[in-house]
Design an enzyme around this catalytic site. Sequence first.
Site, PDB file in Angstrom:
ATOM      1  N   CYS A 189       0.794  -1.230   0.000  1.00 48.89           N
ATOM      2  CA  CYS A 189       0.000   0.000   0.000  1.00 48.89           C
ATOM      3  C   CYS A 189       0.832   1.289   0.000  1.00 48.89           C
ATOM      4  O   CYS A 189       0.451   2.243  -0.701  1.00 48.89           O
ATOM      5  CB  CYS A 189      -1.028  -0.007   1.130  1.00 48.89           C
ATOM      6  SG  CYS A 189      -0.533  -0.831   2.637  1.00 48.89           S
ATOM      7  N   ARG A 213       7.661 -10.897   5.270  1.00 51.75           N
ATOM      8  CA  ARG A 213       7.475 -10.632   6.701  1.00 51.75           C
ATOM      9  C   ARG A 213       8.155 -11.736   7.488  1.00 51.75           C
ATOM     10  O   ARG A 213       8.045 -12.911   7.140  1.00 51.75           O
ATOM     11  CB  ARG A 213       5.972 -10.558   7.045  1.00 51.75           C
ATOM     12  CG  ARG A 213       5.268  -9.421   6.321  1.00 51.75           C
ATOM     13  CD  ARG A 213       3.801  -9.354   6.608  1.00 51.75           C
ATOM     14  NE  ARG A 213       3.143  -8.415   5.700  1.00 51.75           N
ATOM     15  CZ  ARG A 213       1.839  -8.257   5.609  1.00 51.75           C
ATOM     16  NH1 ARG A 213       1.028  -8.969   6.384  1.00 51.75           N
ATOM     17  NH2 ARG A 213       1.312  -7.401   4.755  1.00 51.75           N
ATOM     18  N   GLN A 259       0.519 -11.116  -2.645  1.00 57.11           N
ATOM     19  CA  GLN A 259      -0.844 -10.653  -2.395  1.00 57.11           C
ATOM     20  C   GLN A 259      -1.477 -10.185  -3.704  1.00 57.11           C
ATOM     21  O   GLN A 259      -0.821  -9.516  -4.509  1.00 57.11           O
ATOM     22  CB  GLN A 259      -0.839  -9.484  -1.407  1.00 57.11           C
ATOM     23  CG  GLN A 259      -0.435  -9.868   0.007  1.00 57.11           C
ATOM     24  CD  GLN A 259      -0.466  -8.665   0.934  1.00 57.11           C
ATOM     25  OE1 GLN A 259       0.116  -7.638   0.630  1.00 57.11           O
ATOM     26  NE2 GLN A 259      -1.145  -8.794   2.053  1.00 57.11           N
ATOM     27  N   ASP A 301      -3.111  -7.738  -4.441  1.00 58.82           N
ATOM     28  CA  ASP A 301      -3.393  -6.488  -3.746  1.00 58.82           C
ATOM     29  C   ASP A 301      -3.958  -5.444  -4.701  1.00 58.82           C
ATOM     30  O   ASP A 301      -3.529  -5.343  -5.852  1.00 58.82           O
ATOM     31  CB  ASP A 301      -2.089  -5.955  -3.149  1.00 58.82           C
ATOM     32  CG  ASP A 301      -2.257  -5.471  -1.727  1.00 58.82           C
ATOM     33  OD1 ASP A 301      -3.403  -5.355  -1.285  1.00 58.82           O
ATOM     34  OD2 ASP A 301      -1.235  -5.228  -1.064  1.00 58.82           O
ATOM     35  N   HIS A 327      -5.648  -1.205  -4.428  1.00 59.07           N
ATOM     36  CA  HIS A 327      -6.019  -0.064  -3.598  1.00 59.07           C
ATOM     37  C   HIS A 327      -6.861   0.889  -4.431  1.00 59.07           C
ATOM     38  O   HIS A 327      -6.471   1.280  -5.533  1.00 59.07           O
ATOM     39  CB  HIS A 327      -4.778   0.628  -3.045  1.00 59.07           C
ATOM     40  CG  HIS A 327      -3.988  -0.277  -2.154  1.00 59.07           C
ATOM     41  ND1 HIS A 327      -2.929  -1.031  -2.621  1.00 59.07           N
ATOM     42  CD2 HIS A 327      -4.149  -0.603  -0.847  1.00 59.07           C
ATOM     43  CE1 HIS A 327      -2.461  -1.766  -1.625  1.00 59.07           C
ATOM     44  NE2 HIS A 327      -3.174  -1.529  -0.546  1.00 59.07           N
ATOM     45  N   LYS A 372     -12.452  -3.408   8.763  1.00 62.04           N
ATOM     46  CA  LYS A 372     -12.363  -4.239   7.566  1.00 62.04           C
ATOM     47  C   LYS A 372     -13.459  -5.296   7.564  1.00 62.04           C
ATOM     48  O   LYS A 372     -14.133  -5.532   8.580  1.00 62.04           O
ATOM     49  CB  LYS A 372     -10.989  -4.905   7.470  1.00 62.04           C
ATOM     50  CG  LYS A 372     -10.586  -5.725   8.687  1.00 62.04           C
ATOM     51  CD  LYS A 372      -9.185  -6.322   8.533  1.00 62.04           C
ATOM     52  CE  LYS A 372      -8.795  -7.132   9.762  1.00 62.04           C
ATOM     53  NZ  LYS A 372      -7.597  -7.948   9.557  1.00 62.04           N
ATOM     54  N   HIS A 380      -8.461  -0.888   0.737  1.00 61.16           N
ATOM     55  CA  HIS A 380      -7.521  -1.986   0.472  1.00 61.16           C
ATOM     56  C   HIS A 380      -8.350  -3.244   0.205  1.00 61.16           C
ATOM     57  O   HIS A 380      -9.308  -3.509   0.931  1.00 61.16           O
ATOM     58  CB  HIS A 380      -6.633  -2.271   1.690  1.00 61.16           C
ATOM     59  CG  HIS A 380      -5.914  -1.082   2.251  1.00 61.16           C
ATOM     60  ND1 HIS A 380      -4.535  -1.003   2.284  1.00 61.16           N
ATOM     61  CD2 HIS A 380      -6.358   0.062   2.820  1.00 61.16           C
ATOM     62  CE1 HIS A 380      -4.176   0.138   2.861  1.00 61.16           C
ATOM     63  NE2 HIS A 380      -5.274   0.801   3.194  1.00 61.16           N
TER      64      HIS A 380
END
Length: 653
Positions: free
Chosen positions: A344, A373, A391, A393, A395, A479, A525
């Site tokens: 992000c 991570r 991910q 992902d 946005h 979320k 997100h």
Amino acid sequence: MITGEQEKIKITLPDGSKRELPKGSTSMDLALQISEGLARNVLAAKVNGEVWDATRPIEKDAAVQLLTWNDTEGKATFWHSSAHLMAEALEALYPGIKFGIGPAIENGYYYDVDFGGKAFSQDDFKAIEDKMLELARQKSDYIRKPVSKADAIAYFKDKGDEYKLDLIEGLEDGSITFYTQGNFVDLCRGPHIPNTGFIKAAKLMNVAGAYWRGDEKNKQLTRIYGITFPKQKELIDYLTLLEEAKKRDHRKLGKELELFTFSEKVGMGLPLWLPKGTALRERLEQFLRKAQVKAGYSPVVTPHIGSKQLYVTSGHWDKYGKDSFQPIHTPDEDEEFLLKPMNCPHHCEIYKAKPRSYKDLPLRLAEFGTVYRYEQSGELHGLTRVRGFTQDDAHIFCRPEQVKEEFIKVIDLVLYVFRALGFDDYTAQISLRHQTEREKYIGDEAQWEKAEQEIMEAASERGLRTVIAFGEAAFYGPKLDFMVKDALGRKWQLGTIQVDYQLPNRFELEYVGSDNQRHRPVMIHRAPFGSLERFVAVLIEHCAGNFPLWLSPEQIAVLPISEKFAAYAQKVYTMLEEKDIRGFIDNRDEKIGRKIRDAEVSKVPFMLIVGEKEQEEGKVSVRKHGQGDLGSFTLEDFAKYFQNEASIQPVSA
């Protein structure tokens, strides 16, 4: 039952109905007032949002939910009580042992035990199980007793249990309780089931080592895992389910189907995708990319590293810095980079790359971005818990008045993904702030309330089955997490959508509104898969490696009966390959029965057998995995049949 002219309290039930009971009544009294059948099944109660013993007196007006085996908190209470029962059995069989902690876990419970040098192994499980059931049949009450800190210390000093004394040190006087059942007394805040008689089936599952308080400098205790049930049949069903789960284990199938592997030289928690697994993964990506482009997303690509300052700005460094890989230094000592822990912040900088107008919004940026991570080595587990993962992902940067509409569109995309892959049983978890620990979250109170309301309204408008989970919000916003139930009834968190008013503030993102003034966009997100690695793991176990035809890495196996038909087999394969049908030719010098068996084991959806008759007629004999012979097809007819079967549609597990 409490009677007489006592002061009354009002009890509000989950359906909004109200009942009056004498002050000091218990949740069990309430259950008995409703029906004796209900009372026989009540394990605990939620009083004003806190789980209590069903036998604990209620002294003022309260909202009460009675908890049974069908409730998550009911099961947790049952298993916590079972940990105490196991401890009582252990103390009877091994006098002088000492206890650490014994919590309920997702399935069952464990207790950490110091056997003081006494031998213990899985061979001892049966004797402990028998003792547990013997004690359970005594129907001993779980009795809660508040004690002073001084009395608690005196009790465990006399008993010689340094682990409980260590726990007591961190407790405040006035907040300490003991629980007693039978001859066993434990330091515990509860809650517990009414008595041991509810426990009818017990099974010890595993034994492992565990350092006291998770610190390698402390003594290693013996951690004993167990599970219990209110009926013997439920234990039998659970053990059957475990056997089926072993067959479906994605680590086992991943190796057998040659999808992925791990290497100590590469590093723990860093998966290597093999050719078949890569084909599966890319098919998933192509599927979502196509859906995203149709939904108005723009693909972007960002680096695998970022300046440490990027994550200081986003707030992720302060929040998750300890869980990230340590900063990477370039030859210039003043430069610090991190392996990208999330996408992000990079997308915020893409948004900021040029001025934006209200007419540009919503702006939807999507990336299959690999992030890193640091997970403790003991927490790594196949593809479900790794250190490097991708991910899906995206946005969405939008105006405040566009948030709910965009959120609903994302819900629709997530549900499309679930339907296409056979995940038909799911619950939407609305993850909100902890009600009493607001200081853990950043941002404006009014914005939080608005975001929480928008999520609840969007979920309601789409008719989702929802649960609210306080304390599960991200630190920057609430979320919606999709909790999916697989073919074995296990729950997985797949897919998430988050509303974020905070990162646009931190990165000073702006757009020029219709009023010609500067405004902050809102950020959504979203990741329908979540982690691609975790999603593949869950999918493998959900369908036991029998992937939907459109997704299968190898869709056909062409099996020539002998070497004489190798040329025709190649012709068949080439013609089908031109129609985007993937697979291989098995030209091994093996009998056709062996080739068929091997293709079945490899879960290849279709086997095309070619021999003299097929070659003369220009056909193939088709077998379908798990179903057997489908008959003879021309190549054109098979291709049409295949394309219909391979269309993306809901599948059964």
